[in-house]
Design a protein around this motif. Structure first.
Motif, mmCIF file in Angstrom:
data_model
loop_
_atom_site.group_PDB
_atom_site.id
_atom_site.type_symbol
_atom_site.label_atom_id
_atom_site.label_comp_id
_atom_site.label_asym_id
_atom_site.label_seq_id
_atom_site.Cartn_x
_atom_site.Cartn_y
_atom_site.Cartn_z
ATOM 1 N N ILE A 47 0.839 -1.198 0.000
ATOM 2 C CA ILE A 47 0.000 0.000 0.000
ATOM 3 C C ILE A 47 0.872 1.246 0.000
ATOM 4 C CG2 ILE A 47 -1.611 1.337 1.430
ATOM 5 C CD1 ILE A 47 -2.903 -1.351 2.192
ATOM 6 N N GLU A 48 1.949 1.229 0.748
ATOM 7 C CA GLU A 48 2.851 2.385 0.798
ATOM 8 C C GLU A 48 3.495 2.637 -0.563
ATOM 9 O OE1 GLU A 48 7.008 3.537 3.017
ATOM 10 O OE2 GLU A 48 5.551 2.317 4.109
ATOM 11 N N ASN A 51 0.785 4.015 -2.972
ATOM 12 C CA ASN A 51 0.460 5.398 -2.630
ATOM 13 C C ASN A 51 1.590 6.351 -3.003
ATOM 14 O OD1 ASN A 51 -2.147 5.032 -1.734
ATOM 15 N ND2 ASN A 51 -1.541 4.697 0.386
ATOM 16 N N THR A 52 2.834 5.871 -2.987
ATOM 17 C CA THR A 52 3.959 6.699 -3.423
ATOM 18 C C THR A 52 3.827 7.036 -4.900
ATOM 19 O OG1 THR A 52 5.413 5.690 -1.774
ATOM 20 C CG2 THR A 52 6.474 6.801 -3.618
ATOM 21 N N LEU A 54 0.953 7.015 -6.600
ATOM 22 C CA LEU A 54 -0.229 7.861 -6.749
ATOM 23 C C LEU A 54 0.018 9.285 -6.260
ATOM 24 C CD1 LEU A 54 -3.099 5.426 -5.698
ATOM 25 C CD2 LEU A 54 -2.492 6.188 -7.998
ATOM 26 N N ALA A 55 1.024 9.480 -5.421
ATOM 27 C CA ALA A 55 1.321 10.813 -4.901
ATOM 28 C C ALA A 55 2.104 11.659 -5.896
ATOM 29 C CB ALA A 55 2.107 10.706 -3.597
ATOM 30 N N MET A 74 -6.269 7.235 -3.212
ATOM 31 C CA MET A 74 -5.307 6.746 -2.215
ATOM 32 C C MET A 74 -6.004 6.031 -1.064
ATOM 33 S SD MET A 74 -2.534 9.757 -1.914
ATOM 34 C CE MET A 74 -0.991 9.601 -2.769
ATOM 35 N N THR A 75 -7.139 6.553 -0.639
ATOM 36 C CA THR A 75 -7.850 5.886 0.449
ATOM 37 C C THR A 75 -8.474 4.572 -0.014
ATOM 38 O OG1 THR A 75 -9.842 7.185 0.012
ATOM 39 C CG2 THR A 75 -8.335 8.012 1.704
ATOM 40 N N VAL A 77 -7.139 2.511 -2.089
ATOM 41 C CA VAL A 77 -6.091 1.491 -2.176
ATOM 42 C C VAL A 77 -6.087 0.652 -0.908
ATOM 43 C CG1 VAL A 77 -3.573 1.164 -2.256
ATOM 44 C CG2 VAL A 77 -4.669 2.768 -3.819
ATOM 45 N N ASP A 78 -6.422 1.265 0.226
ATOM 46 C CA ASP A 78 -6.460 0.533 1.493
ATOM 47 C C ASP A 78 -7.510 -0.567 1.500
ATOM 48 O OD1 ASP A 78 -4.441 2.107 2.525
ATOM 49 O OD2 ASP A 78 -5.824 3.536 3.442
#
Length: 128
Positions: A47-48, A51-52, A54-55, A74-75, A77-78
């Protein structure tokens, strides 16, 4: 002074508290296996990494152009299943190490949009 019946009442209440309260506050824990601990760790690392990506500003611009809020993506993805995380992670691993090109950004965004559509978060594909 204190009456005998009042002392007995206090004694009974104290005895009940000493018997009932420890049982009411007991914790329910279980031992987890090493495989379960590794799965939890792997999931958080996946997930990290996602999200990297996607950021990144270029990815966020593409998401916005498709009408998807980057924070919402991003939320979401969790809430992906382990299989969906693995597929997305594999796609990210196939990307070039130097960075993400336009084709890769479109691919990542397409995967994110498909997942969001399957989770009924967006109606992107039903609008066409």
């Amino acid at each position: 002074m204190i009456s005998s019946s009042f002392q007995r009442a206090i004694l009974v209440v104290t005895a009940v508290c000493l018997v009932v309260l420890p049982a009411a506050q007991s914790a329910h824990a279980a031992i987890i296996t090493t495989d379960q601990a590794m799965a939890i760790s792997d999931r958080s690392q996946q997930i990290e990494r996602i999200n990297t990506v996607l950021a990144r500003e270029s990815v966020q611009e593409v998401l916005v152009s498709f009408g998807v809020d980057p924070a919402d993506a991003m939320t979401r993805v969790d809430s992906l299943t382990p299989a969906e995380l693995q597929a997305l992670e594999q796609h990210l691993a196939d990307l070039p190490a130097g960075g993400v090109g336009v084709v890769e950004v479109v691919g990542i965004v397409a995967i994110v949009l498909i997942v969001l559509e399957l989770l009924n978060v967006t109606n992107f594909f039903t609008e066409f």
